[in-house]
Design a protein around this motif. Structure first.
Motif, mmCIF file in Angstrom:
data_model
loop_
_atom_site.group_PDB
_atom_site.id
_atom_site.type_symbol
_atom_site.label_atom_id
_atom_site.label_comp_id
_atom_site.label_asym_id
_atom_site.label_seq_id
_atom_site.Cartn_x
_atom_site.Cartn_y
_atom_site.Cartn_z
ATOM 1 N N LEU A 1 88.298 -69.428 9.059
ATOM 2 C CA LEU A 1 87.035 -70.063 8.683
ATOM 3 C C LEU A 1 86.543 -69.559 7.326
ATOM 4 O O LEU A 1 86.050 -70.319 6.508
ATOM 5 N N SER A 2 86.669 -68.261 7.109
ATOM 6 C CA SER A 2 86.237 -67.707 5.823
ATOM 7 C C SER A 2 87.101 -68.224 4.684
ATOM 8 O O SER A 2 86.609 -68.556 3.600
ATOM 9 N N LEU A 3 88.425 -68.330 4.913
ATOM 10 C CA LEU A 3 89.313 -68.900 3.894
ATOM 11 C C LEU A 3 88.978 -70.364 3.645
ATOM 12 O O LEU A 3 88.997 -70.833 2.505
ATOM 13 N N GLY A 4 88.667 -71.074 4.729
ATOM 14 C CA GLY A 4 88.292 -72.482 4.592
ATOM 15 C C GLY A 4 87.037 -72.661 3.767
ATOM 16 O O GLY A 4 86.939 -73.579 2.951
ATOM 17 N N PHE A 5 86.080 -71.765 3.963
ATOM 18 C CA PHE A 5 84.840 -71.823 3.190
ATOM 19 C C PHE A 5 85.125 -71.621 1.706
ATOM 20 O O PHE A 5 84.589 -72.324 0.853
ATOM 21 N N ILE A 6 85.979 -70.644 1.402
ATOM 22 C CA ILE A 6 86.315 -70.365 0.005
ATOM 23 C C ILE A 6 86.997 -71.572 -0.640
ATOM 24 O O ILE A 6 86.656 -71.986 -1.753
ATOM 25 N N LEU A 7 87.965 -72.168 0.065
ATOM 26 C CA LEU A 7 88.685 -73.321 -0.469
ATOM 27 C C LEU A 7 87.775 -74.536 -0.602
ATOM 28 O O LEU A 7 87.873 -75.290 -1.576
ATOM 29 N N PHE A 8 86.873 -74.719 0.357
ATOM 30 C CA PHE A 8 85.928 -75.836 0.294
ATOM 31 C C PHE A 8 85.001 -75.689 -0.908
ATOM 32 O O PHE A 8 84.762 -76.651 -1.649
ATOM 33 N N SER B 1 83.466 -77.441 -6.288
ATOM 34 C CA SER B 1 83.139 -77.004 -7.647
ATOM 35 C C SER B 1 84.077 -77.604 -8.679
ATOM 36 O O SER B 1 83.670 -77.942 -9.790
ATOM 37 N N VAL B 2 85.351 -77.751 -8.320
ATOM 38 C CA VAL B 2 86.332 -78.362 -9.233
ATOM 39 C C VAL B 2 85.963 -79.818 -9.496
ATOM 40 O O VAL B 2 86.011 -80.295 -10.636
ATOM 41 N N LEU B 3 85.596 -80.548 -8.444
ATOM 42 C CA LEU B 3 85.199 -81.945 -8.599
ATOM 43 C C LEU B 3 83.960 -82.067 -9.483
ATOM 44 O O LEU B 3 83.903 -82.921 -10.376
ATOM 45 N N LEU B 4 82.963 -81.206 -9.245
ATOM 46 C CA LEU B 4 81.751 -81.227 -10.069
ATOM 47 C C LEU B 4 82.078 -80.848 -11.510
ATOM 48 O O LEU B 4 81.491 -81.399 -12.450
ATOM 49 N N TYR C 1 80.167 -60.780 1.940
ATOM 50 C CA TYR C 1 81.324 -60.455 1.112
ATOM 51 C C TYR C 1 82.157 -61.685 0.802
ATOM 52 O O TYR C 1 82.527 -61.918 -0.346
ATOM 53 N N TRP C 2 82.490 -62.494 1.831
ATOM 54 C CA TRP C 2 83.362 -63.621 1.508
ATOM 55 C C TRP C 2 82.628 -64.734 0.771
ATOM 56 O O TRP C 2 83.240 -65.585 0.146
ATOM 57 N N MET C 3 81.281 -64.719 0.783
ATOM 58 C CA MET C 3 80.553 -65.654 -0.079
ATOM 59 C C MET C 3 80.644 -65.206 -1.541
ATOM 60 O O MET C 3 80.829 -66.022 -2.446
ATOM 61 N N VAL C 4 80.531 -63.890 -1.750
ATOM 62 C CA VAL C 4 80.694 -63.340 -3.103
ATOM 63 C C VAL C 4 82.126 -63.567 -3.582
ATOM 64 O O VAL C 4 82.360 -63.939 -4.735
ATOM 65 N N LEU C 5 83.087 -63.360 -2.683
ATOM 66 C CA LEU C 5 84.491 -63.579 -3.027
ATOM 67 C C LEU C 5 84.734 -65.017 -3.467
ATOM 68 O O LEU C 5 85.467 -65.273 -4.422
ATOM 69 N N ALA C 6 84.082 -65.964 -2.789
ATOM 70 C CA ALA C 6 84.224 -67.374 -3.148
ATOM 71 C C ALA C 6 83.732 -67.625 -4.573
ATOM 72 O O ALA C 6 84.363 -68.363 -5.340
ATOM 73 N N MET C 7 82.621 -67.001 -4.940
ATOM 74 C CA MET C 7 82.090 -67.170 -6.299
ATOM 75 C C MET C 7 83.038 -66.577 -7.332
ATOM 76 O O MET C 7 83.245 -67.152 -8.405
ATOM 77 N N PHE C 8 83.658 -65.429 -7.013
ATOM 78 C CA PHE C 8 84.594 -64.799 -7.943
ATOM 79 C C PHE C 8 85.867 -65.633 -8.074
ATOM 80 O O PHE C 8 86.431 -65.722 -9.164
ATOM 81 N N VAL C 9 86.308 -66.223 -6.976
ATOM 82 C CA VAL C 9 87.478 -67.113 -7.026
ATOM 83 C C VAL C 9 87.187 -68.309 -7.923
ATOM 84 O O VAL C 9 88.017 -68.719 -8.737
ATOM 85 N N LEU C 10 85.982 -68.842 -7.811
ATOM 86 C CA LEU C 10 85.587 -69.995 -8.617
ATOM 87 C C LEU C 10 85.562 -69.645 -10.103
ATOM 88 O O LEU C 10 86.117 -70.372 -10.937
#
Length: 226
Positions: A19-26, A31-34, A116-125
């Motif tokens: 679920l956390s990985l899915g959130f990051i990918l979503f 963000s890529v589309l925007l 943490y995984w919300m912050v990780l998602a922002m860093f991945v972006l």
């Protein structure tokens, strides 16, 4: 998310990880589309700009340079820090598997992991955009165009404090501000950008203008005023 950890077993720990990985990918996908929509708008705006870049208002140009500079710095730092965040992410999930999810019985750990995984998602972006822009070449000058710099930037790794886009030959100079005539060096523009990719922001600097860094901010002046 806590609902999936109610049983505290390996299955619930795996579901939580997915679920956390899915959130990051979503988040990355949206963000890529925007970002693509924003890129199209930027290109449409560029077509409407005047051809004579020397007529650009210096104050407006100063705002643009500093805005892109801060964005580039944020993305570059994310790119550098992301491997460590991923390592910590893997470690936390390894502990989760070993404890079959019981580690999340602690509400403080669940809260930390969620943030943490919300912050990780922002860093991945940010890292995605850094890598994407790094592959593109924003300058009008080609990659091998002659660029002036000095020994302090090349050999002593001093920070670049002045960038000049010469009106005479459209050449760029990336200088430390400490140089003398004897300290001058000539390299390919690509070498400077590979060494310090955040300076790709200077592709917006028109011919006949210079960007001078004072403190944390860039100031724009006409080349003739230097």
């Amino acid at each position: 998310m806590d609902f999936f950890l109610r049983d505290h077993n390996l299955n619930s720990a795996i579901i939580y990880l997915l679920l956390s990985l899915g959130f990051i990918l979503f988040t990355l996908g949206i963000s890529v589309l925007l970002g693509k929509v924003a890129d199209k708008k930027d290109k449409a705006t560029e077509k409407k700009d005047v051809d004579n870049k020397n007529e650009v208002d210096a104050e407006w140009l100063c705002f643009v340079v500093n805005f892109i500079w801060k964005r580039n710095l944020r993305q570059y730092r994310a790119y550098k820090i992301l491997p460590y965040l991923i390592a910590l992410y893997v470690l936390m999930n390894a502990v989760s598997f070993i404890s079959t999810g019981r580690i999340f019985s602690n509400p403080f750990i669940r809260c930390f992991y969620g943030l943490y995984w919300m912050v990780l998602a922002m860093f991945v972006l940010d890292t995605y955009y850094f890598v994407k822009e790094k592959k593109e070449w924003p300058f009008k000058q080609d990659r091998q165009s002659l660029t002036f710099t000095d020994k302090f930037v090349l050999e002593n790794k001093s920070k670049i404090q002045m960038v000049v886009n010469s009106k005479d030959d459209a050449s760029l100079s990336f200088l430390s501000g400490k140089q003398t005539v004897e300290d001058g060096r000539i390299v390919a523009l690509e070498e400077i950008i590979k060494k310090a990719p955040v300076y790709s922001v200077m592709h917006v600097l028109p011919e006949g203008f210079a960007a001078i860094k004072k403190g944390k901010k860039w100031y724009i002046e006409k080349e003739s005023d230097l």
